[in-house]
Design a protein around this motif. Structure first.
Motif, short mmCIF file in Angstrom:
data_model
loop_
_atom_site.label_atom_id
_atom_site.label_comp_id
_atom_site.label_asym_id
_atom_site.label_seq_id
_atom_site.Cartn_x
_atom_site.Cartn_y
_atom_site.Cartn_z
N ARG A 1 0.83 -1.21 0.00
CA ARG A 1 0.00 0.00 0.00
C ARG A 1 0.87 1.26 0.00
O ARG A 1 0.51 2.27 -0.62
CB ARG A 1 -0.94 -0.03 1.20
N HIS A 2 2.00 1.20 0.70
CA HIS A 2 2.90 2.35 0.70
C HIS A 2 3.48 2.57 -0.69
O HIS A 2 3.54 3.72 -1.18
CB HIS A 2 4.04 2.12 1.70
N ILE B 1 -6.75 -7.99 -1.85
CA ILE B 1 -7.82 -8.55 -2.69
C ILE B 1 -9.20 -8.27 -2.11
O ILE B 1 -10.13 -7.91 -2.83
CB ILE B 1 -7.61 -10.06 -2.86
N GLY B 2 -9.33 -8.41 -0.78
CA GLY B 2 -10.65 -8.23 -0.16
C GLY B 2 -11.22 -6.85 -0.38
O GLY B 2 -12.37 -6.71 -0.84
N PHE B 3 -10.46 -5.81 -0.07
CA PHE B 3 -10.97 -4.45 -0.25
C PHE B 3 -11.13 -4.12 -1.72
O PHE B 3 -12.07 -3.40 -2.10
CB PHE B 3 -10.03 -3.44 0.41
N ALA B 4 -10.24 -4.62 -2.57
CA ALA B 4 -10.37 -4.35 -4.00
C ALA B 4 -11.68 -4.92 -4.54
O ALA B 4 -12.41 -4.25 -5.29
CB ALA B 4 -9.19 -4.93 -4.76
N ARG B 5 -12.01 -6.14 -4.15
CA ARG B 5 -13.24 -6.76 -4.64
C ARG B 5 -14.48 -6.08 -4.05
O ARG B 5 -15.51 -5.97 -4.72
CB ARG B 5 -13.23 -8.25 -4.33
N ASP C 1 -12.00 0.50 9.22
CA ASP C 1 -13.44 0.60 9.49
C ASP C 1 -14.12 1.70 8.68
O ASP C 1 -15.29 2.01 8.92
CB ASP C 1 -13.67 0.86 10.98
N ASP C 2 -13.40 2.29 7.74
CA ASP C 2 -13.93 3.45 7.01
C ASP C 2 -14.44 3.12 5.61
O ASP C 2 -14.96 4.01 4.92
CB ASP C 2 -12.84 4.53 6.87
N PHE C 3 -14.31 1.86 5.19
CA PHE C 3 -14.61 1.55 3.79
C PHE C 3 -16.03 1.89 3.40
O PHE C 3 -16.28 2.47 2.34
CB PHE C 3 -14.33 0.08 3.49
N ASP C 4 -16.99 1.54 4.23
CA ASP C 4 -18.40 1.75 3.88
C ASP C 4 -18.72 3.23 3.69
O ASP C 4 -19.70 3.57 3.01
CB ASP C 4 -19.32 1.15 4.94
N GLY C 5 -17.92 4.10 4.27
CA GLY C 5 -18.18 5.53 4.13
C GLY C 5 -17.46 6.18 2.97
O GLY C 5 -17.61 7.39 2.75
N LEU C 6 -16.69 5.41 2.19
CA LEU C 6 -15.97 5.99 1.06
C LEU C 6 -16.93 6.45 -0.02
O LEU C 6 -17.93 5.78 -0.32
CB LEU C 6 -15.01 4.95 0.46
N GLU C 7 -16.62 7.58 -0.60
CA GLU C 7 -17.39 8.07 -1.75
C GLU C 7 -16.69 7.61 -3.01
O GLU C 7 -15.73 8.22 -3.48
CB GLU C 7 -17.49 9.60 -1.69
N LEU C 8 -17.19 6.52 -3.58
CA LEU C 8 -16.59 5.94 -4.77
C LEU C 8 -17.33 6.40 -6.02
O LEU C 8 -18.56 6.42 -6.05
CB LEU C 8 -16.62 4.41 -4.71
N ALA C 9 -16.56 6.77 -7.03
CA ALA C 9 -17.13 7.22 -8.30
C ALA C 9 -16.56 6.38 -9.42
O ALA C 9 -15.47 5.80 -9.29
CB ALA C 9 -16.81 8.70 -8.52
N PRO C 10 -17.28 6.27 -10.56
CA PRO C 10 -16.75 5.50 -11.69
C PRO C 10 -15.34 5.95 -12.06
O PRO C 10 -15.05 7.14 -12.12
CB PRO C 10 -17.74 5.83 -12.82
N GLY C 11 -14.47 4.96 -12.26
CA GLY C 11 -13.08 5.26 -12.58
C GLY C 11 -12.16 5.23 -11.38
O GLY C 11 -10.93 5.23 -11.54
N ASP C 12 -12.73 5.22 -10.16
CA ASP C 12 -11.91 5.17 -8.96
C ASP C 12 -11.25 3.79 -8.80
O ASP C 12 -11.68 2.80 -9.40
CB ASP C 12 -12.75 5.46 -7.71
N ILE C 13 -10.23 3.75 -7.98
CA ILE C 13 -9.48 2.52 -7.70
C ILE C 13 -9.41 2.34 -6.19
O ILE C 13 -9.26 3.31 -5.45
CB ILE C 13 -8.05 2.61 -8.28
N VAL C 14 -9.52 1.10 -5.73
CA VAL C 14 -9.38 0.79 -4.32
C VAL C 14 -8.18 -0.13 -4.14
O VAL C 14 -8.10 -1.20 -4.76
CB VAL C 14 -10.65 0.10 -3.75
N VAL C 15 -7.23 0.27 -3.31
CA VAL C 15 -6.02 -0.51 -3.04
C VAL C 15 -6.00 -0.87 -1.56
O VAL C 15 -6.00 0.01 -0.71
CB VAL C 15 -4.75 0.28 -3.41
N GLY C 16 -5.98 -2.17 -1.27
CA GLY C 16 -5.96 -2.60 0.12
C GLY C 16 -5.99 -4.11 0.23
O GLY C 16 -6.53 -4.66 1.17
N ALA D 1 -4.82 -6.35 -7.78
CA ALA D 1 -4.47 -6.30 -6.35
C ALA D 1 -3.23 -7.14 -6.08
O ALA D 1 -3.12 -7.79 -5.06
CB ALA D 1 -5.63 -6.78 -5.49
N VAL D 2 -2.29 -7.12 -7.00
CA VAL D 2 -1.10 -7.95 -6.89
C VAL D 2 -0.09 -7.32 -5.94
O VAL D 2 -0.06 -6.10 -5.75
CB VAL D 2 -0.49 -8.16 -8.30
N GLY D 3 0.78 -8.16 -5.32
CA GLY D 3 1.82 -7.63 -4.44
C GLY D 3 2.96 -7.00 -5.23
O GLY D 3 3.25 -7.40 -6.36
N ALA D 4 3.63 -6.03 -4.62
CA ALA D 4 4.67 -5.27 -5.32
C ALA D 4 5.97 -6.05 -5.48
O ALA D 4 6.64 -5.94 -6.51
CB ALA D 4 4.95 -3.96 -4.59
#
Length: 262
Positions: free
Chosen positions: A36-37, A73-77, A56-71, A236-239
């Motif tokens: 993630r860093h 596999i679980g958070f990405a899916r 604990d903040d994921f459900d409150g994220l404001e996601l818009a088309p084109g956004d990316i989630v990095v965290g 969501a692959v590892g670096a």
């Protein structure tokens, strides 16, 4: 080189729409936090807007088309689900790469795998692509090996493979069919994978309509044979030591490809 005609990620400076935001789970001191860093640094260097969020903040994220989630596999899916993106279930050894695996790979149940191990047959087992969080892939060769997966139901489908002992393992990063980097992650790095095998595997994957971005894990046996260990989806692959900008571009390219299917 094997170039894909699929949608390519465009940096902010080249896009008309500059609204994309990269939501990254706040990095910590764990091995997964390093990924993630690296992503945070890479996306920032590319000029993308980066926002951190807590566990604990994921459900409150404001996601818009084109956004990316990095965290991971679980958070990405979870992010894909909220954005209406169908999360891919990539086979760890796609059909095109079976000839490069050098071992039998088949699907069975956990109960069948346990019976084989109980009868003295060593077997490697891992969850199906859509159940990766269930348990970590493991070698079953004795009764003691069964204990970590004792909570898994006998009816659970799993991927099985004949065990292979590698003296070294490398992760290759593939972007639009091109190998952009190769990093050792286990064993003796002086046992380098055979470049001809790598090129042949890339060509086979390209012919099979591979993802635009993925990781190709390779192993070298004590006899010097290079085999494909598995592939991992680029979203969501590892670096594994990949430079920040290349890592961010790999993730962004795969997310752009998946988002284009909407």
């Amino acid at each position: 080189m094997f170039m894909s005609r699929r949608l390519r990620y465009q940096p902010r400076a080249d896009r008309n729409d500059t609204a994309m935001t990269v939501h990254i789970l706040t990095p910590d001191d764990t091995i997964f936090g390093v990924n993630r860093h690296v992503a945070r640094v890479g996306f920032a260097q590319m000029g993308e807007e980066v926002r951190l969020f807590g566990l604990d903040d994921f459900d409150g994220l404001e996601l818009a088309p084109g956004d990316i989630v990095v965290g991971g596999i679980g958070f990405a899916r979870r992010g894909m689900a909220r954005l209406g993106i169908t999360a891919p279930d990539l086979d760890s050894i796609p059909e095109a790469l079976v000839p490069f695996a050098g071992r039998r790979i088949w699907q069975a149940t956990m109960g069948e795998a346990r019976r084989l191990a109980g009868n003295g047959t060593a077997i490697f087992v891992k969850p199906l692509p859509d159940r990766l969080k269930l348990f970590t892939g493991t070698l079953l060769a004795s009764f003691a090996d069964l204990i970590p997966t004792a909570h898994i139901a006998d009816e659970e489908p799993v991927i099985c493979a004949d065990p292979v002992e590698f003296v070294t393992e490398y992760r290759g990063f593939v972007l639009h069919g091109d190998l952009i980097d190769l990093r050792p992650y286990r064993g003796d790095p002086l046992h380098f994978p055979d470049p001809q095998v790598i090129r042949a595997a890339l060509a086979a994957q390209a012919e099979a309509d591979a993802p635009s971005a993925y990781a190709l894990d390779l192993g070298v046996t004590a006899q010097g044979k290079t085999l494909v260990v598995e592939i991992n989806d680029g979203y969501a692959v590892g670096a594994y030591g990949l430079s920040p900008v290349r890592y961010a571009r790999l993730i962004a390219t795969r997310w752009a490809e998946l988002s284009a299917s909407l």
